[in-house]
Scaffold this active site. Sequence first.
Site: not given
Length: 677
Positions: A269, A326, A349
């Site tokens: 991530c 995250h 994202d």
Amino acid sequence: TALDIERCDLNIKGNHSNHHTELFGEKRLVVRRGQPFSIVLHLTSSNKEFIYTPIYIFVSAGPLPRRESDTKVTFSPQASTVDTEWSASAATDASGRTVTVSISSSPKAPIGVYTLTLDQLGQKTSLGQFTLLFNAWCPDDAVYMKSEEKRKEYVLAQHGLVYRGSHKRIKGKPWNFGQFEPGIVDICLKILDNNPKFVSDADKDVSSRSDPIYVTRALSAMINSNDDQGVLVGEWAEFSDGTHPGLWMGSGEILRQWAESGPVRYGQCWVFAAVACTVSRALGIPCRVVTNFGSAHDTNANLVIERFYDENGDRISGDDSIWNFHVWVDSWMTRPDLGSKFDGWQTSDPTPQETSDGVFCCGPASLCAIKEGEVGLKYDTPFIFAEVNADVEDLVQLSTGQFVMFSESTKSVGCFISTKAVGANERRDITHQYKYPEGSKEEREVYERAQHRNMLLQRGEKPGLHLKIKLAENMIVGSSFEVYALLTNNCMDTRNCKLIFYARAVSYNGKLGDLCGFSSDNLEVPSGEERRLSLKLEYQRYEPAITSDLLIQVSAITFDKETVDFQKAEKTIVLDEPDIGIKLVGEARVNQPVTVELTLLNPLPEPLLSCSFAIDGIGLTGSKPITATVGSVGANEAAKASIEFKPTVAGSSVLLVNFDSDKLKNIKNFTDVVVEE
């Protein structure tokens, strides 16, 4: 008569200074939309009657430029045009040998590479090409940002910090965004050209690049490679046929490798987000990297994270999860599709988690919509709302098959949401931009508006059993230490409980590894009293289990069978890692060798094998990191290396350092370097 043009000077240096694009270099013209730039036409002979010569300027972008798509525009210095926001003016110098043309692009023009053509009485002359970017300095641009300090940070800054760890141990890791490195802006535009929407309808796609919402959503799909030939392949287990995500130190190497040979192995991530930030800044969109600690992954879109256990406290398979952290990006823009209330930061994202419109992408979702619980607004607001504000329910399955909820929380998800501070290498907490204070009236009202169950609202401690975990003060990788489970009985009578206390290795995305510690006992706890159970975590047992994330999850479960009363507590330990000592020998000067001395003390009770240091820095080390092999380092001894590098650019830069070995991996540090001429 037509002007006889000897050559065209694109005035790159002057235009770049005015457009904040100096860092792109002087090999090509890069300007920002909605702002004038000038070119100079040098004539073969004097022509003071230029004002009477009818000329038209053509600009075009994409493989199929069309006026209807705003990818082909015509305008004239001598006549106003009503069908375009592009315009030009022109003037000759006293000698009549040069003509200066000032061109103003539309603040709504598609970004990309444009060709510039002059038409005189049907005679066309190619004047060259220029690259047009979004413009955070232009009040009429959708990405306009008022603060100059923020523009410097979110558009121009090439170095940053990405936060990782847990909310108890937040650690900022350095990253080179490098959006102004040679060739990077071309690679960023190539990413858009590889977008499946471009392949299926190039005209529509290029025209849509006028909209930062469209571009940001396209990038969230293209930074991962799940549906296309995107930049990065995600992997959370096996890295032998690629690069471990923790080894990357910047975006430039990743983007260049993608441009040469396709999807790059591997990313997680923080890598996906950092590369997305590089591309956004290169294209002119203000962007920041954001880390959410205690980040929920709500797979069934009910805004509740449900975790199921058996009577032994073992997790029963389920799709919902909570990641220790995250990382995603926020981009700054207006939202005319939602209304001005929702302008500002928008979350997207690029890490592939769930599909949106059939594609692995997410966002952009307005931070205002997320904070206010407006989950009906696009794009993907429910998923991001759950990441930062989902409720959590823990349920145990009895031998009868019945599920009983034994724990629930509204405060476990979305804490210490972090980004780098403007103009400083410090953490800024931006949790308040995503949600109201936990437990406040506003936060609960938002939760109800989002059709959450309103549970535990402003509730004090309940009667019954209460379980918590106490960690040791110093938990350094290589040491052994004790942690404790504390069981308090707030009931009116004595309780007889079984307490299970165990530890497992865990990766940052919540995936559990092997068991590395276990303890249990049957406890009699009188009313109003507390009992504790210790768990010793020994290095020899946890070392083979942990990953390079250096995370251990400790869990405690208590069960009173008479009352069917379950309680669970859980904490994540982030083992501290040793620091890298960095010492520059002498002054740094352009094209002169500089030596950096590096040291790292091995804290482990055993040798480290295959030790190496690597350094990297924009304008310092060339296009690839420089590596020095150390070999083996004994227990409690220091790894040392001296690496020579030759700076190529004067000014301030950042030198990133990475240490790697068989047992201590991806240890990082950095130092500022000022290079003199």
